[in-house]
Design a protein around this motif. Structure first.
Motif, mmCIF file in Angstrom:
data_model
loop_
_atom_site.group_PDB
_atom_site.id
_atom_site.type_symbol
_atom_site.label_atom_id
_atom_site.label_comp_id
_atom_site.label_asym_id
_atom_site.label_seq_id
_atom_site.Cartn_x
_atom_site.Cartn_y
_atom_site.Cartn_z
ATOM 1 N N MET A 111 0.956 -1.252 0.106
ATOM 2 C CA MET A 111 0.167 0.115 0.203
ATOM 3 C C MET A 111 1.110 1.233 0.110
ATOM 4 S SD MET A 111 -2.580 -1.736 -0.243
ATOM 5 C CE MET A 111 -3.802 -0.242 -0.546
ATOM 6 N N ARG B 251 3.633 3.427 -6.901
ATOM 7 C CA ARG B 251 2.934 2.797 -8.211
ATOM 8 C C ARG B 251 1.865 1.932 -8.168
ATOM 9 N NH1 ARG B 251 6.692 0.517 -12.165
ATOM 10 N NH2 ARG B 251 4.995 0.591 -13.469
ATOM 11 N N ASP C 256 -1.431 2.022 -7.250
ATOM 12 C CA ASP C 256 -2.694 2.474 -8.171
ATOM 13 C C ASP C 256 -2.350 2.590 -9.650
ATOM 14 O OD1 ASP C 256 -4.353 2.830 -5.757
ATOM 15 O OD2 ASP C 256 -2.984 4.838 -5.450
ATOM 16 N N ASP C 257 -1.322 2.058 -10.092
ATOM 17 C CA ASP C 257 -1.231 2.123 -11.714
ATOM 18 C C ASP C 257 -1.461 0.677 -11.984
ATOM 19 O OD1 ASP C 257 -0.358 4.793 -11.368
ATOM 20 O OD2 ASP C 257 1.762 4.303 -11.517
ATOM 21 N N ASP D 282 -3.450 -2.848 -12.515
ATOM 22 C CA ASP D 282 -4.677 -3.440 -12.846
ATOM 23 C C ASP D 282 -4.952 -4.609 -12.082
ATOM 24 O OD1 ASP D 282 -7.288 -4.338 -13.461
ATOM 25 O OD2 ASP D 282 -6.733 -4.866 -15.653
ATOM 26 N N ASP E 170 -7.478 0.941 4.339
ATOM 27 C CA ASP E 170 -6.743 1.394 3.157
ATOM 28 C C ASP E 170 -6.878 0.412 1.950
ATOM 29 O OD1 ASP E 170 -5.240 3.289 1.486
ATOM 30 O OD2 ASP E 170 -3.304 2.240 2.144
ATOM 31 N N ARG F 236 -8.808 0.638 -1.694
ATOM 32 C CA ARG F 236 -7.951 0.921 -3.081
ATOM 33 C C ARG F 236 -7.574 -0.431 -3.810
ATOM 34 N NH1 ARG F 236 -2.509 3.143 -0.810
ATOM 35 N NH2 ARG F 236 -2.117 3.365 -3.100
ATOM 36 N N TRP F 237 -7.855 -1.623 -3.099
ATOM 37 C CA TRP F 237 -7.786 -2.811 -3.851
ATOM 38 C C TRP F 237 -8.774 -3.665 -4.041
ATOM 39 C CZ3 TRP F 237 -2.692 -5.830 -1.524
ATOM 40 C CH2 TRP F 237 -2.410 -7.080 -2.729
#
Length: 506
Positions: A262, A266, A268-269, A271, A292, A296-297
């Motif tokens: 986390m 990078r 969040d870049d 897929d 978190d 985000r995941w």
């Protein structure tokens, strides 16, 4: 021949047999990915036959232990299958252990064969009668194997026969061999079959194959016909790249790995939309980190609380209970979790006690250690056998369990019980603190007193003063020590005993 689906609906079948069924039904499907090696189920199964035949050629008898020690790889994965097919008991050893500890474990399990990376073999003085086989050199490993087409003599597997001997991490002293039966492992293989683990599963395994943390994903993945992707060593970018390229659906990680992922700039870049479910176990998992990950995941998040010894386990479906992230969830179906006091009596609802548990997944015992096996057992009034965890916790009104600490880590200062996790939760809030561990040290005035060990800040006294202003009078830190990193086991547990020794804190 019985189909894989029929086996997975039965109360017991052997792991080696269900792999053979998958290989017959879906020979070209990929079973294991390790580096540039991609083994189909047919190839995986053939290696299992050759290994089993080689072990029998070398005199390995049913029920006998065979040791493995090395980094994750294709050969390590097929050895699990081959040893079990020969009727052997797998004894995987931590390559991070000292040569002295490894030699003791090799002697304790009684193996006559040690498959190990060459760098490990170079450091060992093996007991008489133990033959080394190089694991990380494909040429050397293939040279040990019988020729293509070799088949072992069939072996009947007793459900109560030893499946594996998993040695404890040694965080509480000399490692103990935890024996699991074939029946216990089969229950784990089938527990999530059709749900998390199916032929469509792609499981990314980034913790070592000697660890139960890894095996509770690896064995059900293969047992249910999925694809296991093995990493030799955990690296954040490699993990994310593999997740994207292999379209990973599930992963079992420990909290420190989640934390590093986390924090990856990078993250969040990539897929990660193929993820259906993620798991976590083995160490305290901060509520903020869980939140978190949920944000985000993609996919669900389940935290498991339990022990390699088995007994009772809890599960927190974090995506379903976002208001319970500070807990480790509720007892899993069929798992009986209770809390007991120092006298072994159950404590009332809402009070703190040592966690004990029982279920269908429980160890046979510690290998060659009947007294220590008895020490870890607790029996209720009906005579039911429970395993003591050594952890202290409390159930809330909804039946969710909150962990306080390891019983041995609890600090008794001036007659008050101090739980290091309470202090750590305060100290970690300081913006300069990256990691923290609180340990008890001897005190002439108080018996024990808490001391903080932190990673990140430069001014120890300033951190102590800041924390003490927020802590209760009996909780205040006597000192703070700054270190570059906290010593951890291979699966992320902070080694507090080692921390005390390195800082000479008693």
């Amino acid at each position: 021949m019985t189909t894989a689906a029929e086996m997975l609906q039965s109360e017991f079948a052997s792991y080696a047999d269900v792999v053979c069924a998958h290989a017959t039904e879906r020979p070209d499907d990929i079973a294991v990915v390790a580096g540039d090696r991609r083994l189909s189920y047919a190839a995986f199964d053939r290696y299992g036959d050759r290994i089993a035949a080689g072990l029998q050629r070398d005199g390995v008898q049913s029920g006998e232990a065979v040791s493995i020690c090395g980094l994750n790889g294709w050969a390590y994965a097929v050895l699990w299958l081959g040893i079990l097919r020969a009727g052997g008991t797998v004894a995987p050893l931590a390559q991070s252990s000292t040569p002295e500890a490894l030699a003791l474990m090799v002697e304790d399990c009684g193996t006559r064969l040690l498959f190990a990376d060459q760098s490990i073999l170079d450091t060992l003085t093996l007991p008489d009668g133990v033959t080394p086989v190089t694991l990380d050199d494909d040429t050397a490993f293939e040279a040990w194997l019988p020729e293509e087409g070799a088949e072992p003599e069939p072996v009947e597997i007793d459900p109560e026969q030893g499946f594996n001997i998993i040695y404890s991490s040694g965080t509480t002293g000399t490692p103990k061999g935890i024996v699991h039966s074939h029946q216990m492992r089969w229950r784990q293989v089938t527990a999530f079959g059709g749900l998390i683990f199916t032929p469509a599963t792609v499981a990314l395994l980034s913790t070592p194959l000697y660890s139960n943390t890894t095996l509770v994903s690896f064995l059900p993945c293969i047992g249910n016909g999925g694809k296991a992707v093995l990493m030799q060593k955990f690296k954040t970018t490699e993990f994310l790249e593999l997740s994207e390229r292999e379209k990973v659906t599930t992963a079992m990680l420990v909290p420190i790995q989640y934390k590093r992922l986390m924090a990856e700039p990078r993250f969040d870049d990539y897929d990660l939309s193929s993820y259906l479910m993620k798991f976590c176990t083995s160490a305290p998992f901060a509520a903020e980190l869980k939140a978190d990950i949920l944000k985000r995941w993609p996919g669900g998040l389940v935290e498991f609380y339990g022990m390699t010894e088995g007994g009772g386990s809890c599960a927190l479906r974090a995506h379903e209970f976002p208001d319970k992230l500070h807990t480790v969830g509720q007892p899993m179906p069929g798992h009986d979790i209770r809390l007991i006091d120092e006298q072994g009596k159950e404590v009332p609802q809402g009070e703190i006690g040592e966690i004990v548990g029982r279920s269908g997944t429980i160890m046979k015992g510690y290998h060659n250690r009947p007294e220590q096996t008895r020490d870890t057992e607790w029996y209720d009034e009906e005579g039911n056998r429970f395993i003591r965890t050594g952890d202290v916790g409390r159930f809330d009104e909804d039946g969710f369990l909150t962990l306080m600490d390891r019983r041995k880590d609890m600090i008794i200062s001036g007659g008050f019980n101090i739980y290091p996790s309470d202090l750590e939760a305060v100290v970690i809030e300081h913006p300069e603190v990256d990691e923290v561990a609180v340990i008890g040290v001897p005190s002439e005035d108080w018996g024990e007193t808490p001391v903080g060990v932190v990673v990140g800040p430069r001014d120890a006294e300033a951190i102590r003063d800041w924390a003490n202003a927020k802590l209760g009078k009996t909780q205040r830190l006597a000192a703070v020590h700054i270190v570059d990193e906290l010593p951890r086991s291979a699966i992320g547990k902070v080694l507090k005993r080692e921390l005390r020794e390195s800082l000479k804190l008693g």
